[in-house]
Design an enzyme around this catalytic site. Sequence first.
Site, PDB file in Angstrom:
ATOM      1  CG  ASP A   9     -13.810  16.892  -6.601  1.00 40.77           C
ATOM      2  OD1 ASP A   9     -14.485  17.117  -5.331  1.00 40.77           O
ATOM      3  OD2 ASP A   9     -14.180  17.687  -7.340  1.00 40.77           O
ATOM      4  CG  MET A  10     -17.337  12.352  -4.986  1.00 37.53           C
ATOM      5  SD  MET A  10     -17.323  10.826  -5.751  1.00 37.53           S
ATOM      6  CE  MET A  10     -19.034  10.512  -5.722  1.00 37.53           C
ATOM      7  CE  LYS A 192     -11.838  18.278  -2.010  1.00 33.92           C
ATOM      8  NZ  LYS A 192     -12.408  18.233  -3.276  1.00 33.92           N
ATOM      9  CG  ASP A 215     -13.807  20.107 -10.683  1.00 35.99           C
ATOM     10  OD1 ASP A 215     -14.957  20.793 -10.856  1.00 35.99           O
ATOM     11  OD2 ASP A 215     -13.904  19.800  -9.432  1.00 35.99           O
ATOM     12  CG  ASN A 218     -12.807  22.086  -3.185  1.00 33.91           C
ATOM     13  OD1 ASN A 218     -12.647  21.822  -4.483  1.00 33.91           O
ATOM     14  ND2 ASN A 218     -13.641  21.426  -2.627  1.00 33.91           N
TER      15      ASN A 218
END
Length: 271
Positions: A9-10, A192, A215, A218
């Site tokens: 994830d970003m 995702k 984290d 989603n």
Amino acid sequence: MTVKVIVTDMDGTFLNDAKQYDRQRFMAQFAQLRQRNIEFVVASGNQYWQLVSFFPEIQDQISFVAENGALVYQHGQQLFHGELTARESQQVLAELIKDPQLNFVACGLNSAYISDKAPPAFVELMSKHYHRLQPVADYRQIDDVLFKFSLNLPDSRIPELVESLHRSLDGIMKPVTSGFGFVDLIIPGLHKANGISRLLKNWHLSPGQCVTIGDSDNDAEMLKMTTYSFAMGNAGENIKAIARFETDDNNRDGALNVIQAVLDCASPFDA
């Protein structure tokens, strides 16, 4: 089993709170990943055009599961995109427009769209997440394939809104939270994990060969699907309960530390 894919994830994961990462360290790691034929995948609720801006030198060498799974790019080529029917898009828009205080972005294949009457602060915020963002006088006149809607509102309002949208848009869109006041409406099933599965199938790889790092809510599906799932130190307790492992928080290079453990064959990759 040998790790062949690393997915991160970003926001709140790969990026620190200043929306940056240690580029020098990661680029050195990426060179080693390439040597070992390990794929690197970014999985985020953000727009593809925003995500590639973080990796200008290597954007065509890595893959992206963007828009929470509604848009998948493999090495610079579009692999998949979700699509609401015109009727479904109008149903969602009608529901969101009911609340004049609700600010949102409609996410499409060619661009994201925002009301030309949106507050400047909201426009500025969403511009950071959507590098292709067009103002529109009427959402209902958008001529594009729509596959996601992104809402931002005070945390105190989120539970009530999520419950309401669960009821009113059941079967059409699913509300998911991604932290920082964001609620995304995604097509059911196009999360995702779905996007990652499409990449794995293309590469003839299994979830057991994949590392996932996240984290927020989603990230739940992708953390559930892999053996090597990592929750960030800053993740909520519900995400930590889903993931099999935990790493440092996003301001202490937690994601890069997982990548290093893969490269060093350190625990838990030393089995």
